[in-house]
Design a protein around this motif. Sequence first.
Motif, PDB file in Angstrom:
ATOM      1  N   SER A 263       0.826  -1.208   0.000  1.00 18.72           N
ATOM      2  CA  SER A 263       0.000   0.000   0.000  1.00 18.72           C
ATOM      3  C   SER A 263       0.860   1.258   0.000  1.00 18.72           C
ATOM      4  O   SER A 263       0.595   2.206  -0.739  1.00 18.72           O
ATOM      5  CB  SER A 263      -0.934  -0.004   1.209  1.00 18.72           C
ATOM      6  OG  SER A 263      -0.200  -0.100   2.419  1.00 18.72           O
ATOM      7  N   SER A 264       1.915   1.279   0.827  1.00 18.60           N
ATOM      8  CA  SER A 264       2.744   2.479   0.894  1.00 18.60           C
ATOM      9  C   SER A 264       3.626   2.633  -0.331  1.00 18.60           C
ATOM     10  O   SER A 264       3.981   3.745  -0.713  1.00 18.60           O
ATOM     11  CB  SER A 264       3.618   2.451   2.162  1.00 18.60           C
ATOM     12  OG  SER A 264       4.530   1.369   2.129  1.00 18.60           O
TER      13      SER A 264
ATOM     14  N   ASN B  12       4.969   1.638   8.414  1.00 18.53           N
ATOM     15  CA  ASN B  12       4.133   1.929   9.582  1.00 18.53           C
ATOM     16  C   ASN B  12       3.788   3.415   9.660  1.00 18.53           C
ATOM     17  O   ASN B  12       3.559   3.965  10.743  1.00 18.53           O
ATOM     18  CB  ASN B  12       4.848   1.484  10.856  1.00 18.53           C
ATOM     19  CG  ASN B  12       5.019  -0.022  10.928  1.00 18.53           C
ATOM     20  OD1 ASN B  12       4.107  -0.749  11.321  1.00 18.53           O
ATOM     21  ND2 ASN B  12       6.182  -0.513  10.516  1.00 18.53           N
TER      22      ASN B  12
ATOM     23  N   SER C 137       1.109   5.089   8.805  1.00 17.92           N
ATOM     24  CA  SER C 137      -0.216   5.433   9.325  1.00 17.92           C
ATOM     25  C   SER C 137      -0.204   5.498  10.847  1.00 17.92           C
ATOM     26  O   SER C 137      -0.783   6.402  11.450  1.00 17.92           O
ATOM     27  CB  SER C 137      -1.256   4.407   8.862  1.00 17.92           C
ATOM     28  OG  SER C 137      -1.409   4.430   7.463  1.00 17.92           O
ATOM     29  N   GLN C 138       0.463   4.530  11.477  1.00 15.04           N
ATOM     30  CA  GLN C 138       0.540   4.508  12.944  1.00 15.04           C
ATOM     31  C   GLN C 138       1.322   5.711  13.462  1.00 15.04           C
ATOM     32  O   GLN C 138       0.901   6.361  14.432  1.00 15.04           O
ATOM     33  CB  GLN C 138       1.209   3.215  13.419  1.00 15.04           C
ATOM     34  CG  GLN C 138       1.298   3.133  14.942  1.00 15.04           C
ATOM     35  CD  GLN C 138       2.178   1.984  15.427  1.00 15.04           C
ATOM     36  OE1 GLN C 138       2.936   1.408  14.656  1.00 15.04           O
ATOM     37  NE2 GLN C 138       2.065   1.656  16.702  1.00 15.04           N
TER      38      GLN C 138
ATOM     39  N   ALA D 197      -0.789   8.845  13.099  1.00 16.38           N
ATOM     40  CA  ALA D 197      -1.895   8.887  14.062  1.00 16.38           C
ATOM     41  C   ALA D 197      -1.383   9.234  15.459  1.00 16.38           C
ATOM     42  O   ALA D 197      -1.991  10.048  16.178  1.00 16.38           O
ATOM     43  CB  ALA D 197      -2.622   7.550  14.076  1.00 16.38           C
TER      44      ALA D 197
ATOM     45  N   ASN E 113       4.243   8.962   3.656  1.00 16.70           N
ATOM     46  CA  ASN E 113       3.789   9.196   5.022  1.00 16.70           C
ATOM     47  C   ASN E 113       2.811  10.357   5.124  1.00 16.70           C
ATOM     48  O   ASN E 113       1.981  10.410   6.038  1.00 16.70           O
ATOM     49  CB  ASN E 113       4.989   9.459   5.938  1.00 16.70           C
ATOM     50  CG  ASN E 113       5.899   8.262   6.066  1.00 16.70           C
ATOM     51  OD1 ASN E 113       6.797   8.084   5.263  1.00 16.70           O
ATOM     52  ND2 ASN E 113       5.675   7.427   7.058  1.00 16.70           N
TER      53      ASN E 113
ATOM     54  N   VAL F 280      -0.870   9.432   4.285  1.00 14.81           N
ATOM     55  CA  VAL F 280      -1.608   8.687   5.319  1.00 14.81           C
ATOM     56  C   VAL F 280      -1.734   9.507   6.593  1.00 14.81           C
ATOM     57  O   VAL F 280      -1.978   8.958   7.669  1.00 14.81           O
ATOM     58  CB  VAL F 280      -0.938   7.321   5.605  1.00 14.81           C
ATOM     59  CG1 VAL F 280      -1.035   6.414   4.394  1.00 14.81           C
ATOM     60  CG2 VAL F 280       0.515   7.489   6.055  1.00 14.81           C
ATOM     61  N   GLY F 281      -1.549  10.824   6.489  1.00 10.30           N
ATOM     62  CA  GLY F 281      -1.844  11.692   7.627  1.00 10.30           C
ATOM     63  C   GLY F 281      -0.683  12.413   8.252  1.00 10.30           C
ATOM     64  O   GLY F 281      -0.879  13.155   9.215  1.00 10.30           O
TER      65      GLY F 281
ATOM     66  N   THR G 108      -4.044  17.680   8.288  1.00 10.48           N
ATOM     67  CA  THR G 108      -3.281  17.356   9.494  1.00 10.48           C
ATOM     68  C   THR G 108      -2.885  18.628  10.236  1.00 10.48           C
ATOM     69  O   THR G 108      -2.927  18.679  11.473  1.00 10.48           O
ATOM     70  CB  THR G 108      -2.026  16.546   9.121  1.00 10.48           C
ATOM     71  OG1 THR G 108      -2.442  15.315   8.506  1.00 10.48           O
ATOM     72  CG2 THR G 108      -1.174  16.243  10.344  1.00 10.48           C
TER      73      THR G 108
END
Length: 327
Positions: A42-43, A232, A234-235, A238, A254, A257-258, A306
Amino acid sequence: MKRREFIGLIGGASVTWPLVRPLAAHAQQVPIIGLLGANSSSSQGKWTEAFVQRLREVGWIEGSTVAIHARWAEGQSERYAEIAAEFVRMKVSIIVTSGGSAVMAAKRSTTDIPIVFATAGDPVVNGLVASLARPGGNATGLSIQSPELAGKRLELLREVIPGLRRLAFMINVDSPVALPEDGGVKAAASALGLEVDRLEIRRPEDIALAFASLKDDVGALYVLAEPLTTSNGSQIAALSRAARLPTMFGNEANIRVGGLMSYAPRFSDLWRRAADYVNKILRGAKPGDLPVEQPTKFDLVVNLKTAKALGIELPPTLLARADEVIE
């Protein structure tokens, strides 16, 4: 092929493009590209799509004139050697990968199969090539000198947070790019009068623990760009939002994804250029004779959604310079 269809095709952890023989009386098996995806599908999907599209443009059609076998390590370094060994057993024609650890694993697995790296830190320092101009051996590709970018990234963070005094630096200490970038961040921070707290990680489980250890006066986070933090992303994004911590990343994946902001080479362009290396090698060139290239274009990507979630108003001058603004 539409992008969604392509990403769906490569979305599995172990995906194989069909092997198709040309319709000829004495047809030979088509070349096989082993794609060692250091990140998640996905990334990395956008970058891999750019790679396959460029292959098509120069005459290599997956499932027709070339077969592509993709494997995804999901940022787990122990998977790199496993995947590389699998490709060696399969006797692929060429291995394509990115990220210092993945490239080094491929290099250790074979001295015969050509290796093309879409990104690598300093391939000379890491022993991947003899020199940028004359790589020698079986590997070549694109080099990213990340330590030189640390100063620019910290300047951008300071522009967003003028009163920044303490910075957290998330670093995968097992990554081959960790040591040189660590030095670059320290030097740039010292020049700007910033204190730096290292958040050392090695596995996905370490990420939440690193955030839990943050000091109260940390004003921003700088994340080392490498497969573990990309897979990782997204994590990390978040947790950064939950901690109300403006964060600088080393690639635009990165930010999609936020994450708040990245300043980095355009990775899709690097993967397109990697396809040009593959084209030359499949047509007879030796990887050791193809000079290692370096990126010339760097993009500033920011995520307005964001920024609003963090309660930050990005300076108009910064937004005007941004190559992409995600809303």
